[in-house]
Design a protein around this motif. Structure first.
Motif, short mmCIF file in Angstrom:
data_model
loop_
_atom_site.label_atom_id
_atom_site.label_comp_id
_atom_site.label_asym_id
_atom_site.label_seq_id
_atom_site.Cartn_x
_atom_site.Cartn_y
_atom_site.Cartn_z
N GLN A 166 -17.38 46.29 9.49
CA GLN A 166 -16.30 44.79 9.03
C GLN A 166 -15.27 45.86 8.37
N PRO A 167 -14.56 45.97 7.47
CA PRO A 167 -13.44 46.24 6.61
C PRO A 167 -14.51 45.90 5.18
N TYR A 168 -15.26 45.55 4.85
CA TYR A 168 -15.51 44.51 3.32
C TYR A 168 -17.17 45.21 3.52
N GLN A 169 -17.28 46.31 3.93
CA GLN A 169 -18.34 47.28 3.52
C GLN A 169 -19.90 46.80 4.01
N GLU A 170 -19.77 45.93 5.48
CA GLU A 170 -20.72 45.12 6.50
C GLU A 170 -20.80 45.07 7.99
N TRP A 220 -23.11 30.86 14.02
CA TRP A 220 -24.15 31.85 12.94
C TRP A 220 -23.57 33.10 12.89
N TYR A 221 -23.36 33.39 11.56
CA TYR A 221 -22.56 35.17 11.00
C TYR A 221 -23.71 35.91 10.23
N VAL A 222 -24.07 37.49 11.34
CA VAL A 222 -25.09 37.44 11.27
C VAL A 222 -24.76 38.95 10.22
N SER A 223 -24.99 39.99 9.34
CA SER A 223 -24.75 40.45 8.52
C SER A 223 -25.75 41.26 7.76
N THR A 224 -24.95 42.77 8.12
CA THR A 224 -26.11 43.84 7.01
C THR A 224 -25.23 44.10 5.81
N TYR A 225 -25.22 44.17 5.32
CA TYR A 225 -24.42 44.94 3.93
C TYR A 225 -24.60 46.97 3.87
N THR A 226 -23.63 47.39 4.24
CA THR A 226 -24.02 48.22 4.94
C THR A 226 -23.33 49.63 3.38
#
Length: 126
Positions: A103-107, A120-126
């Motif tokens: 994503q453009p917001y670093q995830e 469910w929105y599942v995310s890893t901060y990159t």
């Protein structure tokens, strides 16, 4: 974290998601996110469970059939490996809304729908 607040159930989090689903919904949360039960109570037709995912608590009301007044919810969960969690969710029967992508917001994130219709929105901060 500040001292435990006695007026907050299980001492963690002032706000927590409260989600409904069928009896196998609790298995979904455990299998996909590694949720650990903190408290379990019997309610008519099923269970009211508080489960820990990472440093957060989630309330799960699992009944068969789900309560007629039950609403669907959306929950955003940070995980170490979004691709692995996404794959576990699909294997557990979740419908893919969007597959893992940067994503453009670093995830790196994905979106899934469980059998009851919770998102469910599942995310890893990159």
């Amino acid at each position: 974290m500040s001292a435990e607040k006695k007026y907050i159930r299980n001492g963690v989090g002032t706000v927590r998601p409260y989600l409904y689903g069928p009896m196998n919904f609790l298995d979904f949360v455990k299998d996909v996110f590694g949720a650990v039960e903190v408290e379990r109570n019997t309610v008519p037709g099923g269970l009211h469970v508080e489960a820990r995912i990472g440093d957060s608590l989630l309330v799960v009301v699992a009944t068969d059939p789900p309560y007629h007044s039950a609403t669907k919810g959306s929950t955003y969960v940070y995980v170490e490996d979004v691709d692995a969690v996404h794959a576990r969710a699909v294997a557990a029967g979740a419908e893919v809304i969007s597959g893992p992508k940067q994503q453009p917001y670093q995830e790196r994130s994905s979106a899934l729908k469980d059998s009851f219709g919770n998102i469910w929105y599942v995310s890893t901060y990159t």
